[in-house]
Structure formats: structure tokens, C-alpha cells
Design a protein around this motif. Structure first.
Motif, PDB file in Angstrom:
ATOM      1  N   GLY A  94       0.845  -1.231   0.580  1.00 12.75           N
ATOM      2  CA  GLY A  94       0.104  -0.127  -0.508  1.00 12.75           C
ATOM      3  C   GLY A  94       1.082   1.256  -0.298  1.00 12.75           C
ATOM      4  O   GLY A  94       0.274   1.845   0.754  1.00 12.75           O
ATOM      5  N   ASN A 121      -1.934  -3.173   3.959  1.00  7.18           N
ATOM      6  CA  ASN A 121      -3.017  -2.263   2.494  1.00  7.18           C
ATOM      7  C   ASN A 121      -2.937  -0.918   2.628  1.00  7.18           C
ATOM      8  O   ASN A 121      -2.284   0.100   1.175  1.00  7.18           O
ATOM      9  N   ASN A 122      -1.894   0.605   3.240  1.00  6.90           N
ATOM     10  CA  ASN A 122      -2.363   1.669   3.587  1.00  6.90           C
ATOM     11  C   ASN A 122      -1.132   1.536   4.623  1.00  6.90           C
ATOM     12  O   ASN A 122      -1.455   2.111   5.392  1.00  6.90           O
ATOM     13  N   THR A 130      -5.338   8.494   2.723  1.00  4.82           N
ATOM     14  CA  THR A 130      -4.587   7.897   1.808  1.00  4.82           C
ATOM     15  C   THR A 130      -5.133   6.818   1.345  1.00  4.82           C
ATOM     16  O   THR A 130      -4.523   6.044  -0.165  1.00  4.82           O
ATOM     17  N   ILE A 131      -5.773   6.201   1.803  1.00  2.25           N
ATOM     18  CA  ILE A 131      -6.299   4.418   1.648  1.00  2.25           C
ATOM     19  C   ILE A 131      -6.699   4.504  -0.294  1.00  2.25           C
ATOM     20  O   ILE A 131      -6.373   3.129  -0.438  1.00  2.25           O
ATOM     21  N   ASN A 134      -4.009   3.825  -1.946  1.00  3.52           N
ATOM     22  CA  ASN A 134      -2.861   2.928  -2.066  1.00  3.52           C
ATOM     23  C   ASN A 134      -4.068   2.501  -2.333  1.00  3.52           C
ATOM     24  O   ASN A 134      -2.902   1.307  -2.861  1.00  3.52           O
ATOM     25  N   ILE A 135      -4.893   2.223  -3.021  1.00  6.61           N
ATOM     26  CA  ILE A 135      -5.608   1.064  -2.824  1.00  6.61           C
ATOM     27  C   ILE A 135      -6.430   0.642  -3.827  1.00  6.61           C
ATOM     28  O   ILE A 135      -6.658   0.374  -4.970  1.00  6.61           O
ATOM     29  N   ASP A 167      -1.912  -0.630   9.251  1.00 10.15           N
ATOM     30  CA  ASP A 167      -3.895  -0.409   9.392  1.00 10.15           C
ATOM     31  C   ASP A 167      -4.723   0.363   9.936  1.00 10.15           C
ATOM     32  O   ASP A 167      -4.848   0.499  10.253  1.00 10.15           O
ATOM     33  N   TYR A 176      -9.987   2.209   7.019  1.00  7.69           N
ATOM     34  CA  TYR A 176     -10.160  -0.109   6.770  1.00  7.69           C
ATOM     35  C   TYR A 176     -11.244  -0.557   6.499  1.00  7.69           C
ATOM     36  O   TYR A 176     -12.272  -0.967   4.941  1.00  7.69           O
ATOM     37  N   TYR A 179     -13.994   1.675   4.363  1.00 10.62           N
ATOM     38  CA  TYR A 179     -13.758   1.467   3.257  1.00 10.62           C
ATOM     39  C   TYR A 179     -14.192  -0.076   2.305  1.00 10.62           C
ATOM     40  O   TYR A 179     -14.572   0.020   0.978  1.00 10.62           O
TER      41      TYR A 179
END
Length: 342
Positions: A94, A121-122, A130-131, A134-135, A167, A176, A179
Motif C-alpha cells: 500500500g 494495505n495503506n 491515503t487509502i 493506495n488501494i 492499517d 479500513y 472502505y
């Protein structure tokens, strides 16, 4: 007297001639003389009889009988064989940079049925800001429902992450949970796909249901593995119980996975690729999805393959009888291939 004698003589002659003719007629028959028939007596049949005679039917033609057909079984009913399942595994990816983009392009070139992640993941701290970059920037077409801004999402969820320590660092991984929409309590959960049963475990020590071998979460896994009838049971999480990498082994994750029924273990956290054999089953560490690459320290005696020269991901192809695992770099170089069979 002289005129009478001639008349009588003529009369007698005539009578004698008649008698001779009658005798000759009586002696004529339909029998031909032997000298004309070569010694074989033959008779003739009137033409009228030939035209009205009943002839015997002709004999049927003689033919060689054909062999009787050999009975055969009816053709079997064919059951279509399900297509093998193809899935990708990414970890510690991520970062949102070119390295992560290269890995994403590699993964999507395989056209996997779905993707699982082994955490982080982030980066750097699991923040909401940022999530999506990054994903979702790279994997939005696999996520359902997708709440980001990079394009349409999937029509069913095909992205199944686990939580990494990064995360958790902002508001206990709230970004997380906002999302993703995942099964169960979303921190740990299971799902099936074809012949595979997946168990996503939260290995972070901040898990409310614990991470010890006797925790609520561990009991959930034990019960789930015991109840599963799937040919393959895959357990994946972030912190590896054994590792030759910089972080090294994480003792609290040394659960009796094999005793409980797991076939495969997958983890991340150490930014390397490594394959170990633990109690007879493979443990894959796959942490080179985008974050900075680490070094190996002390090789674990269970280690079979170690790699740290480039970024990459894993492609797994499985049916009910076998699973094939490959680690492939972003340039398409196959570093490791491993196969399990039933």
C-alpha cells in the motif's frame, strides 16, 4: 372268266396294301429308335403342358452371414470439469507509488478470479486520506462496493484483505473498515471459492478477540477448520510465525495450524519473499508488493527459498486435486514454483 380274275387280283392287292398300311400305323409310337437316341430312352412333353406346368420356387441365394454386432456400453455422460481457480496474493503493497503500480499491472495481467492480501494495505498509518490512492487507484475493479473515486467497482467483491500493523495505526483501522465491506466482523472472517476455503486472520496484537493460541479468534479458526469440507483450507494473515527476514518470527502466531487442519499458510510483514515448510505444510511470506525491500538475517532451518531482489506477487492456480503456487517478479520472472496435490 378270263375278265373276272384280274379284278379279284386287284382287289386282293388293294386289301393287302390297306392291311400293310394299318399295320405300319399301329407300329408307329412316340418312342424314338435307340440308334437315334444314343441308347438313352427319352420322352417329349407337349408344348401345351409346358405352358401350364407349376414350376418349383427357385432356391434362395446362398450368402455368407454377417457377424452379429458386438453390444457396446452407451457413451458415458460427461460432467464438465470446473475451471481451475486463479487468485493473486499481494502483501505490504500500500505505498501508492510506481513499485506498487508495477505489481498491480502484473497481477491484473493474470486476470485472477480474485485477490487476497497479507496486510499493510495503506502506508504509512492507515489513514482515510491515503487509502483510496493506495488501494483503489490500482484495484477498484475488484472491490465491491467501491466507495472511492478512481472508477467503477466490481459487481461482486473480489478483493479480500487482511489487516496489517500499519492499517491499525490511525483510529484502530477505522478507515479500513469504512472502505471495505467484508464477511463476519471484518477483522477476521472466512469465505469459500470453488474447492478453496479461506480463513483471513487478524494477527495484530491489538485485535479485540486476542491473538494467542487460546484466544476467541483462535477458537473461531479451530472450529472453522474442523467444520470445513473443502479440499483446500488456506489460512492467511500478516505476521509470520517463522521468518528469515528483518522482523523475524512472531511467536504469538505459532498456532497449531496443521493440527487444526490447515493446508497452506500465507503471511507478509517481512518485505521479502520466502517459502518455508512448517510441520509439513508450506508457509509463504510475500511482502514485496510495494514497500521498501528488507534484508534476510538468520536463515530459518525451515526455509526452502528466499528472494529479495525485486518486487512481485504470487499467482495460485487450484482445483480439487492440486494447487500450484508461483512467485513472479514485476518483470515477469518466475522465482519459485511449488505444488501441492491431494
Amino acid at each position: 372268266m378270263k375278265r373276272t380274275a384280274p379284278i379279284r387280283a386287284a382287289t386282293v392287292g388293294i386289301i393287302l396294301l390297306a392291311l400293310f398300311a394299318a399295320s405300319l400305323a399301329c407300329n408307329l409310337t412316340t418312342t424314338q429308335p435307340d440308334d437315334l437316341r444314343g441308347g438313352v430312352q427319352a420322352t417329349t412333353t407337349p408344348v401345351e403342358a409346358l405352358s401350364t406346368a407349376t414350376l418349383p420356387p427357385p432356391a434362395p441365394p446362398t450368402a455368407t452371414p454377417l457377424p452379429s454386432p458386438t453390444p457396446t456400453d452407451p457413451p458415458p455422460t460427461l460432467t464438465p470439469t470446473p475451471a481451475p481457480v486463479r487468485f493473486a496474493v499481494i502483501g505490504d503493497y500500500g505505498q501508492g507509488d510506481q513499485n506498487a503500480a508495477d505489481v498491480a499491472n502484473l497481477v491484473k495481467s493474470w486476470q485472477p478470479d480474485f485477490i487476497i492480501t497479507v496486510g499493510d494495505n495503506n502506508y504509512p498509518s492507515g489513514a482515510a486520506e491515503t487509502i483510496d490512492a493506495n488501494i483503489g487507484q490500482f484495484y477498484h475493479e475488484y472491490i465491491y462496493p467501491y466507495v472511492g473515486t478512481y472508477g467503477p467497482g466490481a459487481d461482486q467483491n473480489r478483493f479480500f484483505p487482511t489487516i496489517g500493523n500499519h492499517d491499525w495505526d490511525t483510529n484502530r483501522a477505522q478507515a479500513y473498515f469504512d472502505y471495505f465491506t467484508l464477511p463476519g466482523n471484518e477483522r477476521y472472517y472466512d469465505f469459500t471459492w470453488g474447492p478453496l476455503h479461506f480463513f483471513a486472520v487478524n494477527s495484530d496484537s491489538r485485535e479485540p478477540d486476542g491473538v494467542s493460541r487460546i484466544s476467541v479468534q483462535a477458537q473461531w479458526l479451530q472450529d472453522g477448520l474442523a467444520a470445513s469440507t473443502a479440499p483446500w483450507k488456506v489460512v492467511y494473515f500478516h505476521h509470520p510465525p517463522y521468518s528469515s527476514g528483518l522482523h523475524g518470527p512472531v511467536d504469538w502466531m505459532r498456532w497449531p495450524f496443521v493440527e487444526w487442519g490447515a493446508d497452506v499458510l500465507m503471511a507478509g510483514h517481512d518485505h521479502v519473499y520466502e517459502r518455508l515448510i512448517v510441520d509439513g505444510i508450506p508457509l509463504f511470506i510475500n511482502g514485496v508488493g510495494g514497500g521498501p525491500i528488507y534484508y534476510f538475517v538468520e536463515p530459518d532451518p525451515r526455509s526452502q527459498v528466499r528472494y529479495r531482489d525485486d518486487y512481485g506477487a504470487m499467482l495460485v492456480i487450484a482445483d480439487a486435486a492440486q494447487m500450484t503456487f508461483q512467485f513472479i517478479t514485476r518483470r515477469g520472472v518466475v522465482i519459485d514454483t511449488y505444488q501441492l496435490t491431494k
